[in-house]
Design a protein around this motif. Structure first.
Motif, PDB file in Angstrom:
ATOM      1  N   TRP A  88       0.903  -1.057  -0.016  1.00  0.00           N
ATOM      2  CA  TRP A  88      -0.032   0.142  -0.071  1.00  0.00           C
ATOM      3  C   TRP A  88       0.701   1.304  -0.148  1.00  0.00           C
ATOM      4  CZ3 TRP A  88      -5.164  -0.496  -0.328  1.00  0.00           C
ATOM      5  CH2 TRP A  88      -5.808  -1.729   0.085  1.00  0.00           C
ATOM      6  N   ASP A 127       1.102 -11.516  -3.481  1.00  0.00           N
ATOM      7  CA  ASP A 127       0.665 -10.199  -3.611  1.00  0.00           C
ATOM      8  C   ASP A 127       0.574  -9.507  -5.034  1.00  0.00           C
ATOM      9  OD1 ASP A 127       0.026 -10.534  -0.908  1.00  0.00           O
ATOM     10  OD2 ASP A 127       2.077  -9.548  -0.444  1.00  0.00           O
ATOM     11  N   LYS A 144      -2.959  -7.921  -5.862  1.00  0.00           N
ATOM     12  CA  LYS A 144      -2.994  -6.519  -5.074  1.00  0.00           C
ATOM     13  C   LYS A 144      -2.413  -5.505  -5.452  1.00  0.00           C
ATOM     14  CE  LYS A 144      -2.893  -7.488  -0.716  1.00  0.00           C
ATOM     15  NZ  LYS A 144      -2.232  -7.760   0.610  1.00  0.00           N
ATOM     16  N   ALA A 166      -3.524  -4.180  -9.151  1.00  0.00           N
ATOM     17  CA  ALA A 166      -5.021  -3.422  -8.930  1.00  0.00           C
ATOM     18  C   ALA A 166      -4.727  -2.019  -8.301  1.00  0.00           C
ATOM     19  CB  ALA A 166      -5.948  -4.447  -8.171  1.00  0.00           C
ATOM     20  N   LEU A 167      -3.915  -2.217  -7.265  1.00  0.00           N
ATOM     21  CA  LEU A 167      -3.705  -0.752  -6.528  1.00  0.00           C
ATOM     22  C   LEU A 167      -3.020   0.279  -7.517  1.00  0.00           C
ATOM     23  CD1 LEU A 167      -2.810  -2.099  -3.066  1.00  0.00           C
ATOM     24  CD2 LEU A 167      -5.028  -1.003  -3.538  1.00  0.00           C
ATOM     25  N   ASN A 217     -10.900  -8.543  -2.503  1.00  0.00           N
ATOM     26  CA  ASN A 217     -10.149  -9.314  -3.693  1.00  0.00           C
ATOM     27  C   ASN A 217     -11.176  -9.081  -4.829  1.00  0.00           C
ATOM     28  OD1 ASN A 217      -7.793 -11.251  -3.207  1.00  0.00           O
ATOM     29  ND2 ASN A 217      -8.724 -10.829  -1.520  1.00  0.00           N
ATOM     30  N   PHE A 270     -10.041  -6.115  -6.629  1.00  0.00           N
ATOM     31  CA  PHE A 270      -8.689  -6.214  -7.033  1.00  0.00           C
ATOM     32  C   PHE A 270      -8.988  -6.790  -8.250  1.00  0.00           C
ATOM     33  CE2 PHE A 270      -6.678  -6.839  -2.458  1.00  0.00           C
ATOM     34  CZ  PHE A 270      -6.445  -5.279  -2.658  1.00  0.00           C
ATOM     35  N   ARG A 314     -10.231  -4.643 -11.402  1.00  0.00           N
ATOM     36  CA  ARG A 314      -9.340  -3.836 -12.038  1.00  0.00           C
ATOM     37  C   ARG A 314      -8.594  -4.643 -12.950  1.00  0.00           C
ATOM     38  NH1 ARG A 314     -10.560   0.529 -12.627  1.00  0.00           N
ATOM     39  NH2 ARG A 314      -8.280   1.384 -12.971  1.00  0.00           N
TER      40      ARG A 314
END
Length: 353
Positions: A63, A89, A92, A95-96, A128, A131, A134
């Motif tokens: 993050w 990961d 994640k 997507a972020l 999720n 996630f 995206r």
């Protein structure tokens, strides 16, 4: 075509090995490929191109806004057509960071596991689901993995099954005729090392020959070492660590043991099939799909440790019969798990997006 592959860490595990081998195959076809590792690692992956590392140090650092911008600059510099997240990961993180990336680059999640096994809370599932929303496309390694993901999230983007691919490993001929029971996998809960040691301990009591070799590393290794000590198996169980080529060290009479709690489609089982090495495994996840494809595989109902032990003893007693069946499956396995086949499947999927 330019492809950017994201991996969790440079380590000797299925997703990382498969992704790097796929990248190497793409390179051999004249494509431009780069690999980005989220976390530092010291394993030498089979990829001759550039591997960059974001040097994240925990799941919380996924993050880290600064790392998002660092990654977005790498993407802008490379200008890929495809960005593919491969396990850990990576979904994640991709997507972020997706809001900072050019829309030209199609985002793919390569689902090599069984997400439902890990996601227990409603919050985890909703996160999720975001996630996955995206992504522009999803790939699952087996019918079971796809069914699990579809049931959990009902995604609306293209979703295709592409079985795991491997480059058949080298197996050196040795004069060692002793039995070798081998397990290859990270010391994590889903690999069920605790259950494996209990199975092997009971097999030893019943007169099984040979030693058990555990290849891999991971957070649960100290616990398994203590279990081996408690059961007085120090002379019968060897911890070999993470090896680049684990199959080159085994005897000519070797059996893969895979009593996992869950599997998408284990690459190590594909390696054993391609080498003609007999295997005993719990019938979980994508393993069931392979049992239908390859008659030589011996499946045991999950949790039936007594049956697992009985099967080990039977296989050892009837070695020539089981080895013959495994050798019959060898050529078909090399075609089924072909890296060339997988590369074709991925490229065809990319073109549909």
């Amino acid at each position: 075509m330019k492809v950017l592959l994201i991996i969790h860490r440079q380590q000797a595990r299925g997703q990382e090995l498969v992704a790097s081998q796929l990248g190497e195959e793409f390179l051999s076809r004249g494509m431009e490929v780069r690999v980005v590792s989220l976390y530092p690692g010291d394993f030498s992956l089979p990829f001759s191109g550039t591997i960059s590392c974001l040097n994240l140090h925990s799941s919380i650092s996924v993050w880290n806004l600064q790392k998002w911008f660092e990654f977005s600059r790498w993407v802008a510099d490379f200008d890929p057509d495809i960005i593919q997240a491969n396990g850990g990961d990576t979904l994640k993180f991709l997507a972020l960071t997706s809001f900072l990336l050019p829309q030209k680059a199609k985002r793919i999640f390569n689902n090599g596991g069984v997400m439902g096994y890990y996601l227990k809370s409603t919050f985890q599932k909703r996160l999720n689901a975001f996630f996955l929303s995206r992504m522009n496309g999803l790939v699952s390694v087996s019918d079971y993995s796809r069914s699990d993901l579809d049931k959990l999230f009902n995604p609306t983007v293209p979703h295709q099954v592409i079985p795991v691919s491997i480059i058949p490993p080298d197996q050196q001929e040795t004069d060692n005729v002793e039995f070798t029971w081998i397990h290859i996998g990270g010391f994590t809960p889903e690999k069920n090392h605790k259950g494996l040691i209990a199975i092997f301990s009971e097999a030893v009591k019943q007169g099984i020959e040979g030693n058990l070799i555990l290849v891999g590393k991971g957070p649960l290794k100290p616990e398994i070492e203590r279990q081996v000590d408690r059961l007085n198996l120090e002379k019968r169980v060897r911890f070999a660590g993470a090896l680049i080529d684990p199959w080159s060290m085994i005897s000519n009479r070797s059996v893969l043991l895979l009593p996992s709690a869950i599997e998408g489609m284990p690459a190590v089982l594909g390696e054993a099939l391609c080498l003609g090495v007999p295997s005993i495994c719990y019938t979980i996840g994508g393993v069931e799909q392979l049992l239908k494809e390859f008659p030589s595989l011996i499946g045991i109902a999950p949790g039936q440790s007594k049956s697992f032990v009985t099967t080990m003893l039977h296989l050892q007693k009837n070695w020539d019969f089981h080895l013959g069946k495994s050798m019959q499956d060898k050529k078909r396995a090399q075609q089924f798990f072909s890296i060339s086949r997988a590369a074709d499947d991925f490229l065809n999927f990319y073109k549909k997006l």
